[in-house]
Design a protein around this motif. Structure first.
Motif, mmCIF file in Angstrom:
data_model
loop_
_atom_site.group_PDB
_atom_site.id
_atom_site.type_symbol
_atom_site.label_atom_id
_atom_site.label_comp_id
_atom_site.label_asym_id
_atom_site.label_seq_id
_atom_site.Cartn_x
_atom_site.Cartn_y
_atom_site.Cartn_z
ATOM 1 N N MET A 109 -10.921 -1.818 0.384
ATOM 2 C CA MET A 109 -11.415 -3.052 1.001
ATOM 3 C C MET A 109 -10.443 -3.575 2.053
ATOM 4 O O MET A 109 -10.844 -4.230 3.019
ATOM 5 N N LEU A 110 -9.161 -3.291 1.859
ATOM 6 C CA LEU A 110 -8.144 -3.754 2.809
ATOM 7 C C LEU A 110 -7.884 -2.740 3.914
ATOM 8 O O LEU A 110 -7.180 -3.048 4.879
ATOM 9 N N PHE B 41 -9.935 0.196 -10.079
ATOM 10 C CA PHE B 41 -10.077 -1.026 -9.274
ATOM 11 C C PHE B 41 -9.080 -1.038 -8.128
ATOM 12 O O PHE B 41 -9.426 -1.377 -6.986
ATOM 13 N N LEU B 42 -7.861 -0.658 -8.419
ATOM 14 C CA LEU B 42 -6.805 -0.729 -7.413
ATOM 15 C C LEU B 42 -7.012 0.294 -6.305
ATOM 16 O O LEU B 42 -6.991 -0.046 -5.114
ATOM 17 N N SER C 187 0.830 -1.207 0.000
ATOM 18 C CA SER C 187 0.000 0.000 0.000
ATOM 19 C C SER C 187 0.863 1.255 0.000
ATOM 20 O O SER C 187 0.559 2.235 -0.693
ATOM 21 N N VAL D 210 -11.254 0.441 -5.134
ATOM 22 C CA VAL D 210 -11.948 -0.777 -4.696
ATOM 23 C C VAL D 210 -11.044 -1.633 -3.823
ATOM 24 O O VAL D 210 -11.340 -1.883 -2.648
ATOM 25 N N ALA D 211 -9.932 -2.104 -4.383
ATOM 26 C CA ALA D 211 -9.102 -3.084 -3.675
ATOM 27 C C ALA D 211 -8.495 -2.516 -2.392
ATOM 28 O O ALA D 211 -8.654 -3.104 -1.307
#
Length: 720
Positions: A597-598, A589-590, A307, A593-594
């Motif tokens: 989510m983390l 998306f990265l 991240s 979204v992704a």
């Protein structure tokens, strides 16, 4: 139509609790194994002389402590702190080649993680003893902690070997003559529970890594007396231990020494006994918990690293593309758009509070405009307000409530100009906005132009947070998309479109909630370019409460997911569609979204670090803050905004960040459930122009040529 799923906050909360427990287990138990400094020798006033002068095996045989000495010409090789996945197998290889069996004192934390090594120890005939769970000094902890340390280690050993062990070596122990008062406390607790304590006769001091020859010399008996030799198979680099064994074992065998386990050497028949089914089951549970906690910690560590790298990469890309975009200056020979009438569509549903300001500021445009207000079945006085204005060049169209996209398509059917601007019913425009917004259409390949939406009601902490987000999003993200030719969204608050392009793609899509994103992607897949014009500013009303913000972002996020899925085929296309598919879609998306989510797991990991390593945690937090502030300052400077609101960036991780990633989580759940989210209408207060600059509300009259070209303009019309 499937019903909208409820927010699974209980499930998410339980997941967070499990995650926190796993991190706590790994941080304060597994992660702290052997971290304590070796204790120094203390007073030995209460240690019996018989223990000081006795042998290394200490047990409770009636009143008091008894000990046994090692038989002559017998060597008991013992290894502490394992099992280690690298060094224990190498030591076992040496022992197998030399046909020697030894005794291994394992820590519960390591044994739980490396059950395969533990199984090999038992399979090859070696003896396994207990070395506490976390390598704690048993003389310095309470009785309950000592009991748990040994009990849990015994369960883990039982699950890996099928045997219960009575042999214990207290951490930091050495020879009997070095036992002090604190050591004695630990020894008495161990023996009182029916266990046996094995100290040592010789300390190889391999943990110091003094050199192979020194390790061999320290581990070699000086005469024919037997010895329990202390070595290590865990806790660090044990290459010297492995090499020393290759020399030590053949040397002692040549001198007539025999190698035995502790149970064999001291004649202890019950050093290990078969474990019960319950013990093995409990040990397996403990092992699984430890391995899960280690897996979670390692996974989160990698996620934090990834991240951070992605955040740095995003910041670098944004800054580079922003610099490129900011330096773009139209040349003196650049084509200019000829003056022409532009239609401005205003879809309105219950916009009574702000629609008058919207219409009046549109009419104050320096570019000739015709305003079409589409009342999408409002239940308030939206239509009455528009009719009461009695302004020229304003048309009112009414329809039954069908949603924003349907309202825009209704407006398009009434449009007679080549260019159209779409704004929300609460948007306030500056006089130059329309003129600046349509100027990029001088390039015939441009099909859509994104304006620069700004928050009008930016007072209060929530308003400042959204103000910061809008400025960064429009002045950095859209500049990046423009440079990379993959604009995913021309915002509904202020966007310009070529009518020809809109008709080519069938108008505004009505099957997603993010109609602006869906439309922009469709245009690019059709070969039309979408660009950003930062000078086309519009002021919009942001949600004034957390509840309204939740509903707005829930719709946006869910609609974006719909649009991304709908246009996933762009990944395999060429031209502008391919750029959208291979640049914008992975980015969305990265980063939208992704990573969100983390985010909950990373937040738990970050909060925990404040207790485990506060300095590193503080440095990481400051680094994250700087990583946010630098782009924010640049964006604010580019947009001519004051920097004063940026103090609120430091507070964004407290509430705003959590709200944003919870929105993403719930949106993904809704999408996976196949539900259809209804339109989330926000309550308007008419505060869009709260912080906007003073705007001249005088309408600009049209020329006779404009009126002749569009005879229906210049009067208010009302149709059902």
């Amino acid at each position: 139509m499937r019903p909208q799923p409820r927010a699974h906050w209980v499930l998410l909360g339980l997941g967070m609790v499990v995650l926190l427990c796993a991190l706590l287990l790994d941080t304060f138990v597994v992660g702290r194994v052997g971290q304590g400094a070796a204790p120094t020798a203390g007073p030995a006033n209460t240690v019996p002389e018989s223990l000081h002068q006795g042998g290394p095996l200490v047990g409770d045989a009636g009143p008091g402590l008894s000990s046994r000495t090692t038989p002559d010409r017998t060597v008991v090789l013992t290894f502490d702190d394992g099992p280690d996945p690298e060094w224990t197998p190498k030591i076992l290889d040496v022992l197998r080649r030399n046909d020697v069996r030894a005794t291994f004192f394992v820590t519960g934390a390591n044994a739980a993680q490396h059950q395969d090594v533990l199984e090999r120890l038992d399979a090859e005939g070696h003896e396994v003893g207990l070395h506490t769970f976390t390598h704690v000094d048993l003389g310095k902890v309470g009785e309950t902690r000592a009991r748990v340390e040994l009990g849990q280690t015994g369960l883990v050993v039982a699950s890996g070997t099928g045997k219960s062990s009575r042999l214990v070596r207290p951490p930091y122990s050495n020879r009997p003559d070095a036992v002090d008062d604190e050591d004695l406390v630990g020894i008495e607790r161990i023996t009182a529970a029916g266990n046996l304590v094995l100290l040592s006769d010789l300390d190889s001091e391999d943990w110091r890594r003094p050199g192979i020859d020194a390790v061999v010399a320290n581990a070699t008996p000086k005469d024919t007396k037997g010895a329990v030799v202390l070595m290590h198979d865990g806790g660090g680099d044990r290459s010297q231990t492995v090499a020393a064994l290759e020399k030590l074992i053949p040397s002692l065998k040549e001198r007539g020494f025999a190698f035995q386990t502790a149970g064999e050497a001291f004649g202890v028949q019950q050093a290990t006994t078969p474990a019960t089914t319950a013990e093995r089951a409990e040990g397996t549970a403990v092992s699984l918990a430890v391995r899960f906690s280690r897996f979670v910690t390692e996974l989160l560590t990698w996620l934090v690293v990834i991240s951070s790298v992605l955040a740095l990469a995003r910041a670098a890309v944004l800054l580079v593309t922003t610099a490129i975009h900011a330096r773009r200056k139209p040349g003196k020979h650049a084509p200019r758009l000829r003056p022409q009438m532009v239609t401005v569509l205003v879809p309105a549903y219950n916009e009574e509070a702000g629609v008058e300001a919207t219409v009046r500021t549109i009419l104050s445009s320096t570019n000739p405009v015709h305003v079409i207000v589409i009342d999408d079945g409002s239940t308030d006085r939206t239509s009455e307000v528009v009719k009461s204005l009695r302004l020229p060049n304003v048309s009112l169209v009414r329809q039954r409530n069908a949603g924003k996209a349907a309202a825009l398509n209704t407006g398009l059917r009434h449009t007679r100009t080549e260019l159209v601007v779409m704004v929300d019913g609460d948007t306030v425009l500056e006089p130059q906005t329309v003129a600046n917004l349509v100027q990029p259409f001088a390039d015939p390949v441009v099909g859509a132009v994104s304006g620069n939406a700004k928050v009008g009601n930016r007072s209060g902490l929530l308003g400042r947070w959204q103000h910061i987000e809008y400025v960064i999003g429009f002045n950095l993200d859209r500049r990046m998309y423009d440079v990379m030719e993959c604009m995913p969204t021309v915002p509904g608050a202020v966007g310009g479109f070529r009518v020809e392009a809109l008709r080519e793609v069938g108008g505004v899509p009505e099957d997603t909630l993010a109609e602006d994103t869906d439309l922009t992607m469709a245009l690019e897949r059709a070969g039309w370019s979408a660009v950003y014009e930062e000078s086309a500013r519009a002021w919009t009303e942001a949600p004034a409460s957390l509840g309204q913000l939740w509903r707005q972002r829930y719709r946006w996020c869910y609609g974006t997911l719909q649009a991304m899925w709908k246009h996933r085929g762009a990944i395999f296309e060429r031209g502008l569609g391919g750029k959208l598919g291979r640049r914008a879609l992975p980015y969305l998306f990265l980063y939208q979204v992704a990573l969100p989510m983390l985010a909950p797991a990373i937040d738990v990991f970050a909060v925990l670090s404040l207790w485990t390593d506060p300095v590193a945690g503080a440095v990481a937090w400051l680094g994250f803050l700087v990583l946010q502030l630098i782009p924010a300052v640049i964006a604010f400077r580019l947009d001519g905004e004051r920097l004063r609101p940026l103090w609120a960036v430091a507070l964004q991780p407290v509430v705003y960040r959590q709200l944003m990633y919870l929105v993403v989580i719930q949106s993904v759940i809704t999408a996976l459930a196949g539900a259809v989210l209804p339109w989330q209408k926000l309550k308007r207060t008419g505060s869009a122009a709260q912080d906007a600059p003073e705007i001249d509300e005088r309408t600009v009259p049209l020329s006779r040529a404009d009126l002749h070209k569009s005879p229906h303009l210049g009067r208010a019309s009302h149709s059902a």
